[in-house]
Design a protein around this motif. Sequence first.
Motif, PDB file in Angstrom:
ATOM      1  N   GLY A   1       0.798  -1.189   0.000  1.00  0.00           N
ATOM      2  CA  GLY A   1       0.000   0.000   0.000  1.00  0.00           C
ATOM      3  C   GLY A   1       0.849   1.265   0.000  1.00  0.00           C
ATOM      4  O   GLY A   1       0.605   2.180  -0.779  1.00  0.00           O
ATOM      5  N   HIS A   2       1.857   1.297   0.876  1.00  0.00           N
ATOM      6  CA  HIS A   2       2.703   2.498   0.943  1.00  0.00           C
ATOM      7  C   HIS A   2       3.469   2.699  -0.363  1.00  0.00           C
ATOM      8  O   HIS A   2       3.652   3.836  -0.811  1.00  0.00           O
ATOM      9  CB  HIS A   2       3.673   2.431   2.118  1.00  0.00           C
ATOM     10  N   ALA A   3       3.908   1.612  -0.986  1.00  0.00           N
ATOM     11  CA  ALA A   3       4.640   1.731  -2.243  1.00  0.00           C
ATOM     12  C   ALA A   3       3.755   2.334  -3.335  1.00  0.00           C
ATOM     13  O   ALA A   3       4.207   3.172  -4.116  1.00  0.00           O
ATOM     14  CB  ALA A   3       5.165   0.370  -2.684  1.00  0.00           C
ATOM     15  N   LEU A   4       2.485   1.948  -3.362  1.00  0.00           N
ATOM     16  CA  LEU A   4       1.559   2.512  -4.350  1.00  0.00           C
ATOM     17  C   LEU A   4       1.316   3.998  -4.090  1.00  0.00           C
ATOM     18  O   LEU A   4       1.262   4.798  -5.030  1.00  0.00           O
ATOM     19  CB  LEU A   4       0.234   1.751  -4.334  1.00  0.00           C
ATOM     20  N   LEU A   5       1.169   4.365  -2.829  1.00  0.00           N
ATOM     21  CA  LEU A   5       0.980   5.781  -2.499  1.00  0.00           C
ATOM     22  C   LEU A   5       2.211   6.593  -2.882  1.00  0.00           C
ATOM     23  O   LEU A   5       2.091   7.700  -3.421  1.00  0.00           O
ATOM     24  CB  LEU A   5       0.661   5.952  -1.013  1.00  0.00           C
ATOM     25  N   ARG A   6       3.415   6.065  -2.616  1.00  0.00           N
ATOM     26  CA  ARG A   6       4.645   6.784  -2.985  1.00  0.00           C
ATOM     27  C   ARG A   6       4.745   6.943  -4.497  1.00  0.00           C
ATOM     28  O   ARG A   6       5.181   7.981  -5.004  1.00  0.00           O
ATOM     29  CB  ARG A   6       5.877   6.055  -2.446  1.00  0.00           C
ATOM     30  N   CYS A   7       4.354   5.917  -5.235  1.00  0.00           N
ATOM     31  CA  CYS A   7       4.366   5.982  -6.693  1.00  0.00           C
ATOM     32  C   CYS A   7       3.394   7.065  -7.174  1.00  0.00           C
ATOM     33  O   CYS A   7       3.733   7.861  -8.057  1.00  0.00           O
ATOM     34  CB  CYS A   7       3.983   4.620  -7.268  1.00  0.00           C
ATOM     35  N   ALA A   8       2.204   7.100  -6.601  1.00  0.00           N
ATOM     36  CA  ALA A   8       1.225   8.130  -6.964  1.00  0.00           C
ATOM     37  C   ALA A   8       1.756   9.520  -6.631  1.00  0.00           C
ATOM     38  O   ALA A   8       1.588  10.460  -7.420  1.00  0.00           O
ATOM     39  CB  ALA A   8      -0.096   7.878  -6.237  1.00  0.00           C
ATOM     40  N   GLU A   9       2.421   9.664  -5.492  1.00  0.00           N
ATOM     41  CA  GLU A   9       3.015  10.955  -5.117  1.00  0.00           C
ATOM     42  C   GLU A   9       4.039  11.391  -6.157  1.00  0.00           C
ATOM     43  O   GLU A   9       4.088  12.564  -6.537  1.00  0.00           O
ATOM     44  CB  GLU A   9       3.676  10.863  -3.746  1.00  0.00           C
ATOM     45  N   GLN A  10       4.867  10.459  -6.611  1.00  0.00           N
ATOM     46  CA  GLN A  10       5.894  10.767  -7.598  1.00  0.00           C
ATOM     47  C   GLN A  10       5.265  11.238  -8.907  1.00  0.00           C
ATOM     48  O   GLN A  10       5.710  12.210  -9.511  1.00  0.00           O
ATOM     49  CB  GLN A  10       6.787   9.561  -7.842  1.00  0.00           C
ATOM     50  N   ILE A  11       4.228  10.551  -9.351  1.00  0.00           N
ATOM     51  CA  ILE A  11       3.552  10.925 -10.593  1.00  0.00           C
ATOM     52  C   ILE A  11       2.941  12.315 -10.473  1.00  0.00           C
ATOM     53  O   ILE A  11       3.083  13.151 -11.376  1.00  0.00           O
ATOM     54  CB  ILE A  11       2.475   9.877 -10.957  1.00  0.00           C
ATOM     55  N   VAL A  12       2.287  12.582  -9.347  1.00  0.00           N
ATOM     56  CA  VAL A  12       1.674  13.892  -9.123  1.00  0.00           C
ATOM     57  C   VAL A  12       2.745  14.978  -9.101  1.00  0.00           C
ATOM     58  O   VAL A  12       2.580  16.048  -9.706  1.00  0.00           O
ATOM     59  CB  VAL A  12       0.841  13.879  -7.824  1.00  0.00           C
ATOM     60  N   ALA A  13       3.856  14.717  -8.440  1.00  0.00           N
ATOM     61  CA  ALA A  13       4.950  15.694  -8.373  1.00  0.00           C
ATOM     62  C   ALA A  13       5.524  15.960  -9.765  1.00  0.00           C
ATOM     63  O   ALA A  13       5.789  17.116 -10.122  1.00  0.00           O
ATOM     64  CB  ALA A  13       6.044  15.190  -7.435  1.00  0.00           C
ATOM     65  N   GLU A  14       5.706  14.916 -10.554  1.00  0.00           N
ATOM     66  CA  GLU A  14       6.242  15.075 -11.910  1.00  0.00           C
ATOM     67  C   GLU A  14       5.327  15.911 -12.788  1.00  0.00           C
ATOM     68  O   GLU A  14       5.784  16.582 -13.712  1.00  0.00           O
ATOM     69  CB  GLU A  14       6.485  13.708 -12.542  1.00  0.00           C
ATOM     70  N   GLN A  15       4.030  15.868 -12.511  1.00  0.00           N
ATOM     71  CA  GLN A  15       3.056  16.645 -13.271  1.00  0.00           C
ATOM     72  C   GLN A  15       2.903  18.061 -12.730  1.00  0.00           C
ATOM     73  O   GLN A  15       2.126  18.848 -13.259  1.00  0.00           O
ATOM     74  CB  GLN A  15       1.700  15.932 -13.286  1.00  0.00           C
ATOM     75  N   GLY A  16       3.634  18.368 -11.653  1.00  0.00           N
ATOM     76  CA  GLY A  16       3.598  19.705 -11.087  1.00  0.00           C
ATOM     77  C   GLY A  16       2.339  20.036 -10.315  1.00  0.00           C
ATOM     78  O   GLY A  16       2.027  21.207 -10.097  1.00  0.00           O
ATOM     79  N   LYS A  17       1.629  19.033  -9.879  1.00  0.00           N
ATOM     80  CA  LYS A  17       0.392  19.246  -9.112  1.00  0.00           C
ATOM     81  C   LYS A  17       0.732  19.440  -7.641  1.00  0.00           C
ATOM     82  O   LYS A  17       1.633  18.789  -7.109  1.00  0.00           O
ATOM     83  CB  LYS A  17      -0.561  18.057  -9.262  1.00  0.00           C
ATOM     84  N   PRO A  18       0.011  20.322  -6.951  1.00  0.00           N
ATOM     85  CA  PRO A  18       0.331  20.584  -5.546  1.00  0.00           C
ATOM     86  C   PRO A  18      -0.256  19.565  -4.559  1.00  0.00           C
ATOM     87  O   PRO A  18       0.195  19.489  -3.426  1.00  0.00           O
ATOM     88  CB  PRO A  18      -0.267  21.967  -5.300  1.00  0.00           C
ATOM     89  N   PHE A  19      -1.271  18.789  -4.968  1.00  0.00           N
ATOM     90  CA  PHE A  19      -1.927  17.859  -4.059  1.00  0.00           C
ATOM     91  C   PHE A  19      -2.172  16.511  -4.713  1.00  0.00           C
ATOM     92  O   PHE A  19      -2.413  16.427  -5.912  1.00  0.00           O
ATOM     93  CB  PHE A  19      -3.292  18.395  -3.602  1.00  0.00           C
ATOM     94  N   LEU A  20      -2.121  15.473  -3.884  1.00  0.00           N
ATOM     95  CA  LEU A  20      -2.596  14.146  -4.249  1.00  0.00           C
ATOM     96  C   LEU A  20      -3.893  13.967  -3.479  1.00  0.00           C
ATOM     97  O   LEU A  20      -3.916  14.127  -2.254  1.00  0.00           O
ATOM     98  CB  LEU A  20      -1.580  13.069  -3.863  1.00  0.00           C
ATOM     99  N   ARG A  21      -4.965  13.669  -4.182  1.00  0.00           N
ATOM    100  CA  ARG A  21      -6.268  13.509  -3.532  1.00  0.00           C
ATOM    101  C   ARG A  21      -6.782  12.095  -3.776  1.00  0.00           C
ATOM    102  O   ARG A  21      -6.573  11.521  -4.842  1.00  0.00           O
ATOM    103  CB  ARG A  21      -7.239  14.545  -4.066  1.00  0.00           C
ATOM    104  N   LEU A  22      -7.480  11.568  -2.773  1.00  0.00           N
ATOM    105  CA  LEU A  22      -8.094  10.255  -2.897  1.00  0.00           C
ATOM    106  C   LEU A  22      -9.319  10.203  -2.000  1.00  0.00           C
ATOM    107  O   LEU A  22      -9.559  11.100  -1.200  1.00  0.00           O
ATOM    108  CB  LEU A  22      -7.095   9.147  -2.555  1.00  0.00           C
ATOM    109  N   ASP A  23     -10.099   9.163  -2.171  1.00  0.00           N
ATOM    110  CA  ASP A  23     -11.303   9.031  -1.365  1.00  0.00           C
ATOM    111  C   ASP A  23     -11.584   7.565  -1.088  1.00  0.00           C
ATOM    112  O   ASP A  23     -10.997   6.681  -1.704  1.00  0.00           O
ATOM    113  CB  ASP A  23     -12.496   9.686  -2.066  1.00  0.00           C
ATOM    114  N   CYS A  24     -12.475   7.340  -0.130  1.00  0.00           N
ATOM    115  CA  CYS A  24     -12.887   5.980   0.218  1.00  0.00           C
ATOM    116  C   CYS A  24     -14.277   6.032   0.840  1.00  0.00           C
ATOM    117  O   CYS A  24     -14.782   7.092   1.188  1.00  0.00           O
ATOM    118  CB  CYS A  24     -11.887   5.331   1.182  1.00  0.00           C
ATOM    119  N   TRP A  25     -14.872   4.861   0.985  1.00  0.00           N
ATOM    120  CA  TRP A  25     -16.154   4.771   1.657  1.00  0.00           C
ATOM    121  C   TRP A  25     -15.965   5.292   3.082  1.00  0.00           C
ATOM    122  O   TRP A  25     -15.035   4.878   3.796  1.00  0.00           O
ATOM    123  CB  TRP A  25     -16.650   3.322   1.653  1.00  0.00           C
ATOM    124  N   ALA A  26     -16.809   6.219   3.499  1.00  0.00           N
ATOM    125  CA  ALA A  26     -16.659   6.874   4.799  1.00  0.00           C
ATOM    126  C   ALA A  26     -16.741   5.893   5.966  1.00  0.00           C
ATOM    127  O   ALA A  26     -16.180   6.154   7.029  1.00  0.00           O
ATOM    128  CB  ALA A  26     -17.701   7.980   4.954  1.00  0.00           C
TER     129      ALA A  26
END
Length: 65
Positions: A1-26
Amino acid sequence: GHALLRCAEQIVAEQGKPFLRLDCWAGNEALRRYYQQAGFVDRGVVEVCGGGEMWNCRLFEQRIG
């Protein structure tokens, strides 16, 4: 799980986006805790329609960079 989140963070950073957003069932308390322990901030709940039913969705975000 952490590896997937880190990968998503890297992709977002490479695209110059300031936030990584996600959601789940409350109602998924374990996943909510997991996201918060991974550094995500709880941004509240919205009601969404999925599969013809309404359900509560918990929103999270993490600042990148």
